[in-house]
Design a protein around this motif. Structure first.
Motif, PDB file in Angstrom:
ATOM      1  N   MET A   1       0.836  -1.210   0.000  1.00  0.00           N
ATOM      2  CA  MET A   1       0.000   0.000   0.000  1.00  0.00           C
ATOM      3  C   MET A   1       0.861   1.245   0.000  1.00  0.00           C
ATOM      4  N   LYS A   2       0.909   1.872  -1.162  1.00  0.00           N
ATOM      5  CA  LYS A   2       1.745   3.067  -1.307  1.00  0.00           C
ATOM      6  C   LYS A   2       1.067   4.258  -0.640  1.00  0.00           C
ATOM      7  N   PRO A   3       1.846   5.141  -0.049  1.00  0.00           N
ATOM      8  CA  PRO A   3       1.238   6.367   0.480  1.00  0.00           C
ATOM      9  C   PRO A   3       0.795   7.234  -0.695  1.00  0.00           C
ATOM     10  N   LYS A   4      -0.307   7.909  -0.521  1.00  0.00           N
ATOM     11  CA  LYS A   4      -0.841   8.768  -1.580  1.00  0.00           C
ATOM     12  C   LYS A   4       0.173   9.815  -2.022  1.00  0.00           C
ATOM     13  N   ALA A   5       0.333   9.942  -3.310  1.00  0.00           N
ATOM     14  CA  ALA A   5       1.247  10.957  -3.831  1.00  0.00           C
ATOM     15  C   ALA A   5       0.585  12.333  -3.757  1.00  0.00           C
ATOM     16  N   THR A   6       1.367  13.336  -3.338  1.00  0.00           N
ATOM     17  CA  THR A   6       0.859  14.711  -3.334  1.00  0.00           C
ATOM     18  C   THR A   6       1.823  15.584  -4.120  1.00  0.00           C
ATOM     19  N   LEU A   7       1.357  16.757  -4.464  1.00  0.00           N
ATOM     20  CA  LEU A   7       2.218  17.691  -5.189  1.00  0.00           C
ATOM     21  C   LEU A   7       3.495  17.958  -4.401  1.00  0.00           C
ATOM     22  N   LYS A   8       3.323  18.142  -3.136  1.00  0.00           N
ATOM     23  CA  LYS A   8       4.434  18.466  -2.254  1.00  0.00           C
ATOM     24  C   LYS A   8       5.537  17.408  -2.339  1.00  0.00           C
TER      25      LYS A   8
ATOM     26  N   ASN B   1      -9.938   9.403  -5.491  1.00  0.00           N
ATOM     27  CA  ASN B   1      -9.005  10.534  -5.394  1.00  0.00           C
ATOM     28  C   ASN B   1      -9.281  11.333  -4.138  1.00  0.00           C
ATOM     29  N   GLY B   2      -9.781  10.623  -3.140  1.00  0.00           N
ATOM     30  CA  GLY B   2     -10.118  11.309  -1.903  1.00  0.00           C
ATOM     31  C   GLY B   2     -11.604  11.523  -1.738  1.00  0.00           C
ATOM     32  N   THR B   3     -12.360  11.314  -2.810  1.00  0.00           N
ATOM     33  CA  THR B   3     -13.798  11.542  -2.738  1.00  0.00           C
ATOM     34  C   THR B   3     -14.480  10.547  -1.801  1.00  0.00           C
ATOM     35  N   ILE B   4     -14.043   9.307  -1.844  1.00  0.00           N
ATOM     36  CA  ILE B   4     -14.650   8.293  -0.979  1.00  0.00           C
ATOM     37  C   ILE B   4     -13.574   7.593  -0.152  1.00  0.00           C
ATOM     38  N   ASP B   5     -14.009   6.974   0.937  1.00  0.00           N
ATOM     39  CA  ASP B   5     -13.053   6.270   1.790  1.00  0.00           C
ATOM     40  C   ASP B   5     -12.947   4.798   1.422  1.00  0.00           C
ATOM     41  N   GLY B   6     -13.986   4.262   0.775  1.00  0.00           N
ATOM     42  CA  GLY B   6     -13.968   2.847   0.425  1.00  0.00           C
ATOM     43  C   GLY B   6     -15.113   2.522  -0.518  1.00  0.00           C
ATOM     44  N   PHE B   7     -15.067   1.323  -1.078  1.00  0.00           N
ATOM     45  CA  PHE B   7     -16.097   0.912  -2.037  1.00  0.00           C
ATOM     46  C   PHE B   7     -16.899  -0.294  -1.550  1.00  0.00           C
ATOM     47  N   ILE B   8     -18.169  -0.284  -1.918  1.00  0.00           N
ATOM     48  CA  ILE B   8     -18.981  -1.497  -1.833  1.00  0.00           C
ATOM     49  C   ILE B   8     -19.500  -1.730  -3.237  1.00  0.00           C
TER      50      ILE B   8
ATOM     51  N   SER C   1      -4.595  -1.820  -3.733  1.00  0.00           N
ATOM     52  CA  SER C   1      -3.190  -1.560  -3.441  1.00  0.00           C
ATOM     53  C   SER C   1      -2.942  -0.077  -3.193  1.00  0.00           C
ATOM     54  N   GLU C   2      -3.888   0.756  -3.575  1.00  0.00           N
ATOM     55  CA  GLU C   2      -3.778   2.175  -3.222  1.00  0.00           C
ATOM     56  C   GLU C   2      -4.231   2.424  -1.787  1.00  0.00           C
ATOM     57  N   GLY C   3      -4.681   1.362  -1.158  1.00  0.00           N
ATOM     58  CA  GLY C   3      -5.084   1.503   0.237  1.00  0.00           C
ATOM     59  C   GLY C   3      -6.552   1.818   0.421  1.00  0.00           C
TER      60      GLY C   3
END
Lengths: 340, 340
Positions: free
Chosen positions: A1-8, B116-123, B144-146
DNA sequence: GTGAAAGCGCTAACAT
DNA sequence: ATGTTAGCGCTTTCAC
């Protein structure tokens, strides 16, 4: 699980500034080709996705529509919902859905929860309880907060907003006229949604059609209630006591129960009894005999509502006049009515 | 239309700092009673609501669940959805819904748009096309993106995540056993969902039950397809050519069409033909005769899925073992089967 | 008890 | 062509 990439992070790893990365990724002409390419490739490698929440905060808009549906098990609402969803998606909007379960409190709670920046506007159909209690303050409050509302199907004249409805009254008139042309003289009116605005309109259409054709209104052939169980009982009684040659049903429960009880009594449909009902979904086709219906084009209603709301959200006009869109219904002749 | 109240504005109007306002509104003990009261009352007056988007950005979480449903017009999915919605709401979560319309591309697009941050998880329940093409990369990528996923009903063994399913295989076995106990010897198996994982499992259950009872499998009594129109044609043929005393139907289309065609042929249900089908929604009750069904408890499935996802979202555990929850079905005996 | 400042992740006006 | 800064609205740590 990669940490989310940010612009920073990207900026740091590439030894450039955050704004350079931002501009490079939005393909700004300010940035030189080589750095652009370098940054874009690195971002792809890191699977960078701009954080939507941050963008929403910046834009003061979420491109999200709040939808409140009284009951998703009702195929009419399911169709409207799918229309809303598809039009919204086409326009780049998301849809947050709540099911009011016909409860005023849930409706209020939902609107309160979502009107804090979560959504840009609402599309809704008023819950049964709300219509019964004629309690519309929460709608007016939301509108005065600057959040637009589009109502569909179950609406209120008291609330000033865009609306999408079906021509319930006219549909009823023409359906009953159709039965009269089929030579039906004793047409029963049955409804288990007499508490809803649409139920009342449909009933008025029946009266109008009979009046137009100089057929006297017979109260004994009319069942108007908001209680399905009570309906079943009274329908049985009606079939036992009175001879009728047609049933005009204002909702799915009464359409199907009327047919079921008639068949059980050995009444032949459509030879001895014609049935037309308001209904949506595939089930009217699947019944034996298949049910002739007034179909409401739910998907189009949803699409129209979404289009209306999104147009409003994206127009910069301060002044805006509210419109009421009418979507025509369609009489679908199947096997529960004779052919003309 | 009042401009939205913000902490900043309130702070300015009251000549205090933003942080004081923030603390006062969250009832922090750091702030003195009088200022607290002053600020709280002023905030109420201004109808202040904390901007949720800002809070989401701060928290790096949106308390929103993304739900992907293949087709909301299917009453099973509508029930599951209402279960998800109610459990999510109970736990303070919102639900963003997308309808995949059985399309792989829409499924991929949706997951991309929301991850992209809009949701925390999927069903979600896997679309037909996705199951056909066995294309599961997008699910694995998201995980894998967590971003956690809970799948229900239409699942894939290839994807490692929490799952909620029905005991399709066992339900079939016991339904067919029931028909056998009813003295049925020539039991047809009909399915128009043979491309779905659940369709295959149900068909296997039929085979198992016949084997267990030493009834030979007759290929002529089996229709397995993924095309409803083809089914209608073959069902008619089956009724014309072969004598059968029961139909076991794996989906709503085949349950209802089999009954309809049989009734049209003058076959008496349940006297000459027993019918059991997988079906949800009120319509099985409304048919004449009412349809005996295997009911899947859609609402519970939705609730279980939402509960599972939310637990996962709120647990800080790095390690987590994936579970598969099985919700039992129920055989509902109605009028399309004889009573034992 | 109150306030200043930093930071969530991003964009954009404004330097350099 | 690249970087600095401010700000979206909020919370929270740390000063005063």
């Amino acid at each position: 699980m990669k940490p989310k990439a940010t612009l920073k992070q990207i900026a740091k790893e590439l030894n450039v500034s955050v704004s350079t990365v931002s501009k490079a990724l939005s393909n700004s002409p300010e940035i030189s080709e080589p750095t652009k390419i370098k940054i874009q490739e690195f971002a792809k490698l890191k699977n960078y996705k701009p954080n939507n929440v941050a963008i929403n905060l910046k834009n003061r808009s979420t491109k999200t529509i709040g939808v409140i549906i009284p009951n998703i098990l009702n195929p009419f609402f399911a169709k409207v919902f799918s229309g809303i969803e598809s039009k919204a998606n086409e326009k780049g909007y998301n849809v947050i859905t709540c099911i009011s379960n016909e409860s005023l409190e849930k409706e209020i709670h939902t609107m309160d929860m979502l009107s804090n920046g979560t959504i840009d506007g609402f599309i809704l159909s008023i819950s049964e309880e709300t219509q019964k209690k004629q309690e519309f303050k929460h709608f007016k409050d939301i509108i005065s907060e600057g959040i637009p509302i589009v109502m569909f199907d179950r609406i209120s004249d008291e609330v000033n907003c865009d609306k999408v409805v079906v021509d319930d009254f006219d549909s009823s008139v023409s359906a009953v006229n159709h039965l009269i042309k089929l030579d039906c003289k004793k047409i029963a009116l049955v409804s288990s949604i007499d508490n809803l605005s649409v139920g009342k309109l449909r009933a008025q259409g029946y009266i109008k059609a009979l009046n137009d054709n100089d057929i006297p209104i017979n109260k004994d052939l009319i069942i108007r209630t908001d209680n399905p169980d009570e309906f079943d009982f009274r329908m049985q009684e009606l079939l036992d006591k009175h001879e009728i040659d047609a049933v005009f049903a204002l909702d799915e429960h009464t359409s199907t129960m009327a047919m079921k009880l008639a068949i059980k009594k050995g009444i032949k449909i459509p030879e001895e009894l014609s049935v037309i009902g308001f209904a949506d979904g595939v089930w009217s086709r699947r019944m034996t005999p298949s049910l002739s219906t007034i179909s409401q084009h739910g998907v189009e209603i949803g699409e129209a509502a979404a289009k209306l709301l999104i147009e409003k959200l994206e127009s910069k006009e301060e002044e805006y006049t509210y419109t009421t869109t009418v979507i025509k219904t369609e009489l679908r002749q199947r096997d529960s009515t004779k052919k003309l």
